[in-house]
Design a protein around this motif. Structure first.
Motif, short mmCIF file in Angstrom:
data_model
loop_
_atom_site.label_atom_id
_atom_site.label_comp_id
_atom_site.label_asym_id
_atom_site.label_seq_id
_atom_site.Cartn_x
_atom_site.Cartn_y
_atom_site.Cartn_z
N LYS A 152 13.70 16.05 117.51
CA LYS A 152 13.69 14.92 116.58
C LYS A 152 12.43 14.08 116.74
O LYS A 152 11.89 13.55 115.77
N LYS A 153 11.94 13.97 117.98
CA LYS A 153 10.69 13.24 118.24
C LYS A 153 9.52 13.86 117.47
O LYS A 153 8.73 13.18 116.83
N VAL A 154 9.47 15.22 117.50
CA VAL A 154 8.40 15.93 116.79
C VAL A 154 8.52 15.73 115.28
O VAL A 154 7.54 15.39 114.59
N TRP A 155 9.75 15.94 114.75
CA TRP A 155 9.95 15.80 113.30
C TRP A 155 9.66 14.37 112.84
O TRP A 155 9.04 14.17 111.78
N ARG A 156 10.08 13.40 113.62
CA ARG A 156 9.83 12.00 113.27
C ARG A 156 8.34 11.66 113.28
O ARG A 156 7.86 10.89 112.45
N SER A 157 7.62 12.23 114.24
CA SER A 157 6.17 12.00 114.30
C SER A 157 5.49 12.56 113.06
O SER A 157 4.59 11.93 112.49
N PHE A 158 5.93 13.74 112.64
CA PHE A 158 5.38 14.33 111.42
C PHE A 158 5.72 13.47 110.19
O PHE A 158 4.88 13.26 109.31
N GLN A 159 6.97 13.01 110.13
CA GLN A 159 7.39 12.17 109.00
C GLN A 159 6.58 10.88 108.97
O GLN A 159 6.25 10.36 107.89
N ALA A 160 6.24 10.34 110.13
CA ALA A 160 5.43 9.11 110.21
C ALA A 160 4.08 9.30 109.54
O ALA A 160 3.55 8.39 108.90
N LEU A 161 3.50 10.50 109.70
CA LEU A 161 2.23 10.80 109.02
C LEU A 161 2.39 10.68 107.51
O LEU A 161 1.52 10.16 106.81
N GLY A 162 3.51 11.20 106.99
CA GLY A 162 3.79 11.11 105.56
C GLY A 162 3.97 9.68 105.10
O GLY A 162 3.50 9.29 104.02
N ASP A 163 4.64 8.86 105.92
CA ASP A 163 4.85 7.45 105.57
C ASP A 163 3.51 6.72 105.46
O ASP A 163 3.29 5.92 104.55
N ILE A 164 2.60 6.99 106.42
CA ILE A 164 1.29 6.34 106.40
C ILE A 164 0.47 6.84 105.22
O ILE A 164 -0.22 6.07 104.54
N ALA A 165 0.55 8.15 104.93
CA ALA A 165 -0.17 8.71 103.78
C ALA A 165 0.31 8.07 102.49
O ALA A 165 -0.48 7.72 101.61
N PHE A 166 1.64 7.89 102.36
CA PHE A 166 2.20 7.27 101.16
C PHE A 166 1.69 5.84 101.00
O PHE A 166 1.46 5.37 99.88
N ALA A 167 1.51 5.15 102.11
CA ALA A 167 1.06 3.75 102.06
C ALA A 167 -0.34 3.62 101.49
O ALA A 167 -0.74 2.54 101.05
N TYR A 168 -1.11 4.73 101.49
CA TYR A 168 -2.48 4.68 100.96
C TYR A 168 -2.63 5.44 99.63
O TYR A 168 -3.74 5.61 99.15
N SER A 169 -1.54 5.88 99.04
CA SER A 169 -1.65 6.75 97.87
C SER A 169 -1.87 5.95 96.58
O SER A 169 -0.98 5.29 96.10
N TYR A 170 -3.09 6.01 96.08
CA TYR A 170 -3.36 5.45 94.75
C TYR A 170 -4.39 6.29 93.98
O TYR A 170 -4.71 5.97 92.83
N SER A 171 -4.89 7.36 94.60
CA SER A 171 -5.89 8.20 93.93
C SER A 171 -5.38 8.76 92.62
O SER A 171 -6.16 8.98 91.68
N ILE A 172 -4.06 8.97 92.52
CA ILE A 172 -3.49 9.55 91.31
C ILE A 172 -3.67 8.67 90.08
O ILE A 172 -3.58 9.14 88.96
N ILE A 173 -3.94 7.38 90.30
CA ILE A 173 -4.15 6.50 89.14
C ILE A 173 -5.54 5.84 89.17
O ILE A 173 -5.81 4.94 88.38
N LEU A 174 -6.43 6.31 90.07
CA LEU A 174 -7.75 5.67 90.19
C LEU A 174 -8.56 5.78 88.90
O LEU A 174 -9.16 4.80 88.45
N ILE A 175 -8.59 6.96 88.28
CA ILE A 175 -9.36 7.15 87.05
C ILE A 175 -8.82 6.25 85.94
O ILE A 175 -9.57 5.65 85.17
N GLU A 176 -7.49 6.15 85.86
CA GLU A 176 -6.87 5.30 84.83
C GLU A 176 -7.23 3.83 85.04
O GLU A 176 -7.46 3.09 84.08
N ILE A 177 -7.28 3.39 86.30
CA ILE A 177 -7.71 2.02 86.61
C ILE A 177 -9.18 1.85 86.24
O ILE A 177 -9.58 0.85 85.64
N GLN A 178 -9.99 2.83 86.57
CA GLN A 178 -11.42 2.77 86.28
C GLN A 178 -11.70 2.68 84.78
O GLN A 178 -12.69 2.07 84.35
N ASP A 179 -10.82 3.25 83.98
CA ASP A 179 -11.00 3.22 82.53
C ASP A 179 -10.77 1.84 81.93
O ASP A 179 -10.99 1.64 80.74
N THR A 180 -10.33 0.88 82.74
CA THR A 180 -10.18 -0.51 82.25
C THR A 180 -11.40 -1.36 82.57
O THR A 180 -11.47 -2.52 82.17
#
Length: 489
Positions: free
Chosen positions: A245-273
């Protein structure tokens, strides 16, 4: 006769000159109201773009960071957070350079992420990008619905605890809160275009700072109350949880941190304003630097103080931890701010998906009044009538209903957040921006720069796979004790 022809030629020259002047005047007038692509003049600045990014980035992800650092420890936790921020900033600058094809000032505009892929890479990668991007946007809408219901339940629970003096367990079902959030989103989803959301983004940004500051203050207060800093260099200890569980939780923590920085999917749309000059890429580079710096500072403070306050017992959602029920009124303010923020963030993420579906529907059925006709509806107090489009209203309403129902089926905040972060981070934040940069700048294969970019991409792919595996394991574990629509919290 020669004199007559000469006179006529002179008159023609005068008429042509007059016509040319009038065209220039018309073009100058048009340029005041329209951009080079014929669309209404864009008015976005570094600060409005930063507001959009902060609205998208400082979302529910910040609340899981204390838990993420608790899995990784004092060394790896902050280090991973700084690493993700650096990678996000770098790849975002690569992506922003793809807004225009060719010349950065006058080249063809790419209005969406998919159009940028089509212009720079083409082929199957366009469809692959669209599939990943819009599935991720769909998932984010689900994640935000879950997060908002958790915050609304936290308000109800903190008041219940206060009134009962902690005697009542105050269990409740989150379905009614998800439905309430869905109703609000149905209303806001009727806003036609992304560029009309600037005011909602600013309100949402203010709210994100509000609850982040409260979470930070409560964390500092808890550390002072404990008279010391909790936690360890390597994170949650084996014994508190099993090695697996320690290993799986550590991996999940990486996903949580990645999600906290996810905005590239809308960067172009923001730039178009964003208006120009200067070039949109320069403005977005500054906005990205401002946004990533501000969010990383907040993330480090909230995540680290949350971990310092709770140690191994850090909650999956910082503001819903048991230790924060006093002062209950401050908790209520923070959770209310989260809900308001998520109302705006939901729209920032879903508007590109709305626009994609509506644009393709209009292209496929150009003669359909149901899809293309706007009905003007006068609204008291507003100068311009609201333009009601039947297809837009029905499809967006059905979208919100669908995300709400799925949220009610899978209300696992940490697992969903980690999975979304893992699935979206590598392809959208790293792989496609790197590949477009290589194509755009014609970087020679096997050159030093090419190798470095590919190594960055492969490293991030490995992190994403690990994070996805950890998040799936977390969701599977949660499902063991869950009954759809019935489980109380």
């Amino acid at each position: 006769m020669f004199e007559k022809v000469a006179a006529n030629n002179n008159n023609n020259n005068i008429n042509h000159q007059t016509f040319d002047v009038s065209v220039d005047v018309n073009q100058q007038e048009a340029s005041k109201f329209f951009d080079d692509d014929g669309r209404p003049k864009r008015t976005g600045t570094v600060w409005t773009a930063s507001a959009h990014i902060i609205t998208a980035v400082i979302g529910s992800g910040v609340l899981s960071l204390a838990w993420a650092i608790a899995q990784l420890g004092w060394i790896a936790g902050p280090a991973v957070m700084i690493l993700f921020s650096m990678v996000t900033y770098y790849t975002s600058t690569l992506l922003s350079a793809c807004y225009r094809t060719g010349d950065p000032i006058s080249g063809k505009r790419n209005y969406t992420y998919m159009e940028a892929i089509r212009s720079n890479l083409g082929g199957l990668k366009v469809k692959l990008c669209g599939l990943v991007q819009y599935l991720n946007l769909f998932g984010v809408a689900i994640g935000y619905t879950i997060a908002s219901s958790i915050s609304m339940m936290a308000i109800k629970r903190s008041n219940c605890f206060y009134k009962s003096g902690g005697k009542n367990p105050c269990k409740m079902n989150g379905n009614i809160y998800m439905i309430s959030f869905g109703i609000v989103e149905i209303i806001f989803s009727q806003i036609p275009d992304f560029d009309q959301l600037w005011w909602l983004s600013i309100v949402a940004s203010v709210m994100s700072f509000t609850y982040s500051l409260i979470g930070l203050a409560l964390g500092i207060g808890k550390v002072v109350e404990n008279k010391g800093v909790k936690g360890s260099l390597t994170g949650i200890t084996v014994g508190t949880v099993s090695e697996t569980k320690k290993v799986w939780r550590s991996f999940q923590a990486l996903g949580d941190i990645a999600f906290a920085y996810s905005y590239s999917i809308i960067l172009i749309e923001i730039q178009d304003t964003v208006k120009s000059p200067p070039s949109e890429a320069k403005t977005m580079k500054k906005a990205t630097l401002v946004s990533v710096t501000v969010t990383t500072l907040f993330y480090m403070l909230c995540g680290c103080f949350g971990y310092a306050a709770f140690g191994d017992e850090s909650p999956g959602n910082l503001l819903t931890g048991f230790g924060f029920y006093n002062p209950y009124w401050l908790l209520d303010i923070a959770n209310a701010a989260i809900v308001i923020h998520l109302v705006g963030a939901y729209q920032v993420f879903t508007q590109p998906l709305f626009a994609f579906v509506e644009k393709n529907a209009a292209k496929r059925f150009p003669n359909s009044d149901f899809i293309n006709k706007d009905i003007e509806v006068p609204i008291p107090g507003l100068k311009n009538p609201y333009k009601l489009n039947l297809f837009r209203s029905i499809w967006r309403t059905m979208f919100v209903i669908t995300t709400t129902v799925i949220s009610m089926l899978l209300p696992f905040f940490n697992g969903i957040v980690g999975l979304l972060g893992a699935l979206g981070f590598w392809p959208l934040t790293v792989y496609f921006p790197v590949e477009m940069y290589i194509s755009q700048h014609r970087i020679q294969k096997w050159s030093t720069k090419w190798m470095c970019l590919q190594m960055l991409s492969i490293a991030c792919l490995i992190i994403s796979i690990a994070a996805a595996a950890g998040s799936v394991a977390g969701v599977v574990n949660d499902l063991k004790s869950y009954k759809p629509f019935k489980t109380d919290y």
